[in-house]
Design a protein around this motif. Sequence first.
Motif, PDB file in Angstrom:
ATOM      1  N   HIS A  53      13.253   7.960  -7.131  1.00 57.55           N
ATOM      2  CA  HIS A  53      12.255   6.912  -7.297  1.00 57.55           C
ATOM      3  C   HIS A  53      11.085   6.925  -6.309  1.00 57.55           C
ATOM      4  O   HIS A  53      10.010   6.439  -6.652  1.00 57.55           O
ATOM      5  N   LEU A  54      11.259   7.448  -5.094  1.00 60.71           N
ATOM      6  CA  LEU A  54      10.156   7.404  -4.129  1.00 60.71           C
ATOM      7  C   LEU A  54       8.934   8.201  -4.582  1.00 60.71           C
ATOM      8  O   LEU A  54       7.814   7.679  -4.522  1.00 60.71           O
ATOM      9  N   PRO A  55       9.092   9.432  -5.058  1.00 59.83           N
ATOM     10  CA  PRO A  55       7.894  10.158  -5.500  1.00 59.83           C
ATOM     11  C   PRO A  55       7.126   9.408  -6.601  1.00 59.83           C
ATOM     12  O   PRO A  55       5.892   9.368  -6.583  1.00 59.83           O
ATOM     13  N   GLU A  56       7.843   8.792  -7.511  1.00 61.49           N
ATOM     14  CA  GLU A  56       7.169   8.071  -8.599  1.00 61.49           C
ATOM     15  C   GLU A  56       6.514   6.791  -8.085  1.00 61.49           C
ATOM     16  O   GLU A  56       5.424   6.421  -8.533  1.00 61.49           O
ATOM     17  N   ALA A  57       7.154   6.107  -7.139  1.00 63.36           N
ATOM     18  CA  ALA A  57       6.560   4.890  -6.563  1.00 63.36           C
ATOM     19  C   ALA A  57       5.270   5.219  -5.811  1.00 63.36           C
ATOM     20  O   ALA A  57       4.343   4.412  -5.794  1.00 63.36           O
ATOM     21  N   ALA A  69       9.791   0.209 -12.448  1.00 63.98           N
ATOM     22  CA  ALA A  69      11.117   0.840 -12.459  1.00 63.98           C
ATOM     23  C   ALA A  69      11.323   1.646 -11.175  1.00 63.98           C
ATOM     24  O   ALA A  69      12.412   1.625 -10.581  1.00 63.98           O
ATOM     25  N   ALA A  70      10.283   2.342 -10.719  1.00 59.75           N
ATOM     26  CA  ALA A  70      10.383   3.100  -9.465  1.00 59.75           C
ATOM     27  C   ALA A  70      10.544   2.146  -8.287  1.00 59.75           C
ATOM     28  O   ALA A  70      11.348   2.397  -7.382  1.00 59.75           O
ATOM     29  N   ARG A  71       9.803   1.055  -8.294  1.00 63.39           N
ATOM     30  CA  ARG A  71       9.933   0.058  -7.219  1.00 63.39           C
ATOM     31  C   ARG A  71      11.340  -0.539  -7.209  1.00 63.39           C
ATOM     32  O   ARG A  71      11.940  -0.721  -6.156  1.00 63.39           O
ATOM     33  N   ALA A  72      11.872  -0.835  -8.389  1.00 60.88           N
ATOM     34  CA  ALA A  72      13.228  -1.396  -8.471  1.00 60.88           C
ATOM     35  C   ALA A  72      14.257  -0.383  -7.968  1.00 60.88           C
ATOM     36  O   ALA A  72      15.216  -0.747  -7.284  1.00 60.88           O
ATOM     37  N   PRO A  90       0.837  -1.208   0.000  1.00 55.96           N
ATOM     38  CA  PRO A  90       0.000   0.000   0.000  1.00 55.96           C
ATOM     39  C   PRO A  90       0.867   1.252   0.000  1.00 55.96           C
ATOM     40  O   PRO A  90       2.004   1.232   0.504  1.00 55.96           O
ATOM     41  N   VAL A  91       0.346   2.340  -0.523  1.00 58.09           N
ATOM     42  CA  VAL A  91       1.102   3.591  -0.621  1.00 58.09           C
ATOM     43  C   VAL A  91       1.638   4.052   0.741  1.00 58.09           C
ATOM     44  O   VAL A  91       2.812   4.435   0.836  1.00 58.09           O
ATOM     45  N   ARG A 118       3.320   8.059  -6.539  1.00 65.79           N
ATOM     46  CA  ARG A 118       2.368   8.531  -7.557  1.00 65.79           C
ATOM     47  C   ARG A 118       1.810   7.392  -8.392  1.00 65.79           C
ATOM     48  O   ARG A 118       0.622   7.375  -8.726  1.00 65.79           O
ATOM     49  N   SER A 119       2.674   6.474  -8.772  1.00 58.17           N
ATOM     50  CA  SER A 119       2.304   5.376  -9.665  1.00 58.17           C
ATOM     51  C   SER A 119       2.761   4.056  -9.046  1.00 58.17           C
ATOM     52  O   SER A 119       3.828   3.538  -9.390  1.00 58.17           O
ATOM     53  N   PRO A 120       1.969   3.496  -8.128  1.00 56.84           N
ATOM     54  CA  PRO A 120       2.394   2.288  -7.420  1.00 56.84           C
ATOM     55  C   PRO A 120       2.726   1.101  -8.324  1.00 56.84           C
ATOM     56  O   PRO A 120       3.477   0.217  -7.915  1.00 56.84           O
ATOM     57  N   ASP A 121       2.214   1.082  -9.540  1.00 56.23           N
ATOM     58  CA  ASP A 121       2.497  -0.029 -10.448  1.00 56.23           C
ATOM     59  C   ASP A 121       3.753   0.190 -11.292  1.00 56.23           C
ATOM     60  O   ASP A 121       4.084  -0.649 -12.124  1.00 56.23           O
TER      61      ASP A 121
END
Length: 119
Positions: A75-79, A87-90, A33-34, A81-84
């Motif tokens: 990467h955290l802001p993008e993870a 690349a941000a998760r990686a 979850p976010v 904003r866009s949990p799916d």
Amino acid sequence: MTGPRFKGEGRIDLAGQTVPQPGEGQLLTASMPVPLTVMTGLDALVQAVEACTGRARNDEASGWGLEAIRLIRRHLPEAVRSPDDLAARAGMQRAALTVDAWHRWESTPGTNAEGESAS
């Protein structure tokens, strides 16, 4: 913090958030979850800052800390904003691994603050 508590049916309660465990073909952090993504990202950031400013700080620790901060900033802001966004998760996983590597190096018995053998 008491650690994760298993809730049954492949779910755990972690920091008050019920997180489904990944099944076959699922990725570990994609189901987070976010709010949990934010909490773990900020925890990694605090540890990265510690690598740069803490008692065991040196050029190598600062390098690891600054790399983790760079990855988190990117990467955290993008993870969030866009949990799916995988690349941000990686990128966040790389940041967490970088901080973890510093902690393991710093806490290795028999090394001094410079990471050199104390004997």
